[in-house]
Design a protein around this motif. Structure first.
Motif, PDB file in Angstrom:
ATOM      1  N   VAL A  95       0.848  -1.191   0.000  1.00  0.00           N
ATOM      2  CA  VAL A  95       0.000   0.000   0.000  1.00  0.00           C
ATOM      3  C   VAL A  95       0.884   1.241   0.000  1.00  0.00           C
ATOM      4  O   VAL A  95       2.105   1.167   0.156  1.00  0.00           O
ATOM      5  CB  VAL A  95      -0.926   0.028   1.241  1.00  0.00           C
ATOM      6  CG1 VAL A  95      -1.894  -1.134   1.224  1.00  0.00           C
ATOM      7  CG2 VAL A  95      -0.111   0.041   2.527  1.00  0.00           C
ATOM      8  N   THR A  96       0.235   2.402  -0.185  1.00  0.00           N
ATOM      9  CA  THR A  96       0.909   3.694  -0.061  1.00  0.00           C
ATOM     10  C   THR A  96       0.298   4.439   1.122  1.00  0.00           C
ATOM     11  O   THR A  96      -0.723   4.022   1.676  1.00  0.00           O
ATOM     12  CB  THR A  96       0.746   4.529  -1.341  1.00  0.00           C
ATOM     13  OG1 THR A  96      -0.641   4.860  -1.497  1.00  0.00           O
ATOM     14  CG2 THR A  96       1.230   3.764  -2.566  1.00  0.00           C
ATOM     15  N   LEU A  97       0.908   5.553   1.470  1.00  0.00           N
ATOM     16  CA  LEU A  97       0.354   6.360   2.558  1.00  0.00           C
ATOM     17  C   LEU A  97      -1.036   6.886   2.213  1.00  0.00           C
ATOM     18  O   LEU A  97      -1.894   7.031   3.094  1.00  0.00           O
ATOM     19  CB  LEU A  97       1.302   7.514   2.883  1.00  0.00           C
ATOM     20  CG  LEU A  97       2.642   7.123   3.515  1.00  0.00           C
ATOM     21  CD1 LEU A  97       3.526   8.350   3.704  1.00  0.00           C
ATOM     22  CD2 LEU A  97       2.431   6.413   4.855  1.00  0.00           C
ATOM     23  N   TRP A 115       7.843  11.749  11.862  1.00  0.00           N
ATOM     24  CA  TRP A 115       6.818  12.183  10.922  1.00  0.00           C
ATOM     25  C   TRP A 115       6.710  13.706  10.901  1.00  0.00           C
ATOM     26  O   TRP A 115       6.667  14.343  11.949  1.00  0.00           O
ATOM     27  CB  TRP A 115       5.453  11.633  11.313  1.00  0.00           C
ATOM     28  CG  TRP A 115       5.299  10.149  11.318  1.00  0.00           C
ATOM     29  CD1 TRP A 115       5.315   9.321  12.411  1.00  0.00           C
ATOM     30  CD2 TRP A 115       5.075   9.315  10.183  1.00  0.00           C
ATOM     31  NE1 TRP A 115       5.109   8.028  12.018  1.00  0.00           N
ATOM     32  CE2 TRP A 115       4.968   7.981  10.659  1.00  0.00           C
ATOM     33  CE3 TRP A 115       4.958   9.559   8.811  1.00  0.00           C
ATOM     34  CZ2 TRP A 115       4.735   6.904   9.819  1.00  0.00           C
ATOM     35  CZ3 TRP A 115       4.735   8.486   7.975  1.00  0.00           C
ATOM     36  CH2 TRP A 115       4.631   7.182   8.466  1.00  0.00           C
ATOM     37  N   GLU A 116       6.642  14.279   9.713  1.00  0.00           N
ATOM     38  CA  GLU A 116       6.214  15.676   9.621  1.00  0.00           C
ATOM     39  C   GLU A 116       4.711  15.748   9.882  1.00  0.00           C
ATOM     40  O   GLU A 116       4.219  16.628  10.573  1.00  0.00           O
ATOM     41  CB  GLU A 116       6.546  16.243   8.237  1.00  0.00           C
ATOM     42  CG  GLU A 116       8.026  16.432   7.982  1.00  0.00           C
ATOM     43  CD  GLU A 116       8.290  17.098   6.643  1.00  0.00           C
ATOM     44  OE1 GLU A 116       7.319  17.550   5.998  1.00  0.00           O
ATOM     45  OE2 GLU A 116       9.462  17.167   6.253  1.00  0.00           O
ATOM     46  N   GLN A 117       4.012  14.782   9.314  1.00  0.00           N
ATOM     47  CA  GLN A 117       2.571  14.672   9.535  1.00  0.00           C
ATOM     48  C   GLN A 117       2.215  13.189   9.483  1.00  0.00           C
ATOM     49  O   GLN A 117       2.312  12.568   8.416  1.00  0.00           O
ATOM     50  CB  GLN A 117       1.790  15.437   8.461  1.00  0.00           C
ATOM     51  CG  GLN A 117       0.280  15.306   8.566  1.00  0.00           C
ATOM     52  CD  GLN A 117      -0.257  15.889   9.875  1.00  0.00           C
ATOM     53  OE1 GLN A 117       0.142  16.978  10.285  1.00  0.00           O
ATOM     54  NE2 GLN A 117      -1.156  15.164  10.532  1.00  0.00           N
ATOM     55  N   THR A 165       4.991   1.496   0.588  1.00  0.00           N
ATOM     56  CA  THR A 165       6.076   1.780  -0.354  1.00  0.00           C
ATOM     57  C   THR A 165       6.669   3.184  -0.246  1.00  0.00           C
ATOM     58  O   THR A 165       7.835   3.386  -0.575  1.00  0.00           O
ATOM     59  CB  THR A 165       5.600   1.562  -1.797  1.00  0.00           C
ATOM     60  OG1 THR A 165       4.461   2.409  -2.049  1.00  0.00           O
ATOM     61  CG2 THR A 165       5.204   0.109  -2.026  1.00  0.00           C
ATOM     62  N   ASP A 166       5.896   4.170   0.214  1.00  0.00           N
ATOM     63  CA  ASP A 166       6.400   5.553   0.243  1.00  0.00           C
ATOM     64  C   ASP A 166       6.508   6.109   1.662  1.00  0.00           C
ATOM     65  O   ASP A 166       6.571   7.316   1.864  1.00  0.00           O
ATOM     66  CB  ASP A 166       5.517   6.461  -0.606  1.00  0.00           C
ATOM     67  CG  ASP A 166       4.049   6.445  -0.184  1.00  0.00           C
ATOM     68  OD1 ASP A 166       3.678   5.569   0.631  1.00  0.00           O
ATOM     69  OD2 ASP A 166       3.277   7.304  -0.646  1.00  0.00           O
ATOM     70  N   ALA A 167       6.545   5.229   2.641  1.00  0.00           N
ATOM     71  CA  ALA A 167       6.650   5.679   4.031  1.00  0.00           C
ATOM     72  C   ALA A 167       8.112   5.948   4.393  1.00  0.00           C
ATOM     73  O   ALA A 167       9.031   5.455   3.727  1.00  0.00           O
ATOM     74  CB  ALA A 167       6.081   4.611   4.960  1.00  0.00           C
ATOM     75  N   PRO A 168       8.350   6.732   5.440  1.00  0.00           N
ATOM     76  CA  PRO A 168       9.725   6.892   5.927  1.00  0.00           C
ATOM     77  C   PRO A 168      10.307   5.531   6.326  1.00  0.00           C
ATOM     78  O   PRO A 168       9.556   4.587   6.615  1.00  0.00           O
ATOM     79  CB  PRO A 168       9.571   7.799   7.152  1.00  0.00           C
ATOM     80  CG  PRO A 168       8.248   8.456   6.989  1.00  0.00           C
ATOM     81  CD  PRO A 168       7.388   7.497   6.234  1.00  0.00           C
ATOM     82  N   GLU A 169      11.624   5.435   6.318  1.00  0.00           N
ATOM     83  CA  GLU A 169      12.293   4.187   6.689  1.00  0.00           C
ATOM     84  C   GLU A 169      13.111   4.403   7.958  1.00  0.00           C
ATOM     85  O   GLU A 169      13.520   5.520   8.265  1.00  0.00           O
ATOM     86  CB  GLU A 169      13.195   3.699   5.555  1.00  0.00           C
ATOM     87  CG  GLU A 169      12.421   3.319   4.305  1.00  0.00           C
ATOM     88  CD  GLU A 169      13.334   2.941   3.154  1.00  0.00           C
ATOM     89  OE1 GLU A 169      13.005   1.995   2.422  1.00  0.00           O
ATOM     90  OE2 GLU A 169      14.386   3.592   2.995  1.00  0.00           O
TER      91      GLU A 169
END
Length: 254
Positions: A95-97, A115-117, A165-169
């Motif tokens: 999934v994506t955010l 997290w920024e948000q 797939t596009d989350a922070p690591e």
């Protein structure tokens, strides 16, 4: 660096999800007389233990204060979302955010992501720990975004997880106070970096044949080469020179 009276124990802190087992095994093989004590601590506790000297080194999550710590990044983890097995997300591979926008995403106080948000809708209140958040996911109250190692650590039969797939690591590093780089810290660095027991970097408490060969080779290189009397290339012996001068065309048989 420490001297002859250094401590006979090495204290390694590690955060939840980090797995020091392989390196601990190698330590026991190479340094059986030096006790290695493992300290499983939260991220904040591990950093505090390194600062106050109650741990010699630690497997921690980046970032750390690089004005105080030396750190060697080891690996970066896949980020996943933990959901109940009957959740709609369980039916897809990843999934994506954006896919989490309508979900209640739990944000525990020990969240490892900066997290920024945070994604999704916030829960009514934040759980104290990641482990508490896992229990809330199992109760159907929300979903949780974590490094994959934490999803495995707190695994439950009624939960599953999928990559985001596009989350922070999150990256794990070996860290220690820069001003406390002891011989045993160097030993552990060598193990983590895959150096052999006879590596020229780091210590070796049981030098073997490879060390003896290396020393002999180094001594051989130090020996000066013997030039001839004129300081140039050696001339062939006179007898051989004379013999080669007499050679001519072969005689014809009569």
């Amino acid at each position: 660096m420490t001297g002859p009276d250094e401590a006979t124990a090495f204290r390694l802190a590690y955060v939840p999800g980090a797995t020091p087992a392989k390196w601990v095994r190698i330590w026991h093989e190479r340094l059986p007389d030096v006790q290695l004590t493992l300290l499983q601590l939260s991220g904040t506790e591990a950093v505090d233990a390194l600062r106050d000297g109650s741990a010699d080194a630690g497997l921690v999550r980046l970032p750390v204060d690089r004005t105080f710590f030396s750190a060697i990044p080891l690996y970066t983890e896949t980020t996943v979302v933990v959901v109940p097995k009957d959740h709609v997300i369980a039916a897809v591979d990843q999934v994506t955010l954006d896919d989490l926008a309508d979900e209640t995403v739990l944000h525990p106080f020990d969240d490892v992501f900066d997290w920024e948000q945070p994604p999704g809708e916030p829960a009514f209140e934040r759980p104290a720990t990641t482990e508490d958040a896992i229990d809330l996911v199992a109760a159907g109250i929300g979903v949780l975004v974590v490094p994959q190692s934490l999803a495995r650590l707190y695994h439950r039969k009624d939960l599953t997880y999928r990559p985001v797939t596009d989350a922070p690591e999150s990256s794990v590093a070996l860290a220690w106070p820069e001003e406390a780089t002891t011989d045993m810290v160097e030993d552990f660095i060598g193990i983590v970096r895959g150096r052999t027991v006879n590596s020229t970097r780091g210590r070796s408490t049981t030098p073997g044949k490879a060390d003896d060969k290396a020393k002999a080779k180094a001594e051989q290189k130090k020996q000066p080469r013997r030039p001839d009397a004129a300081g140039g290339r050696r001339k062939p012996p006179a007898a051989k020179k004379a013999q080669s001068a007499k050679r001519g065309k072969p005689r014809r048989r009569s």
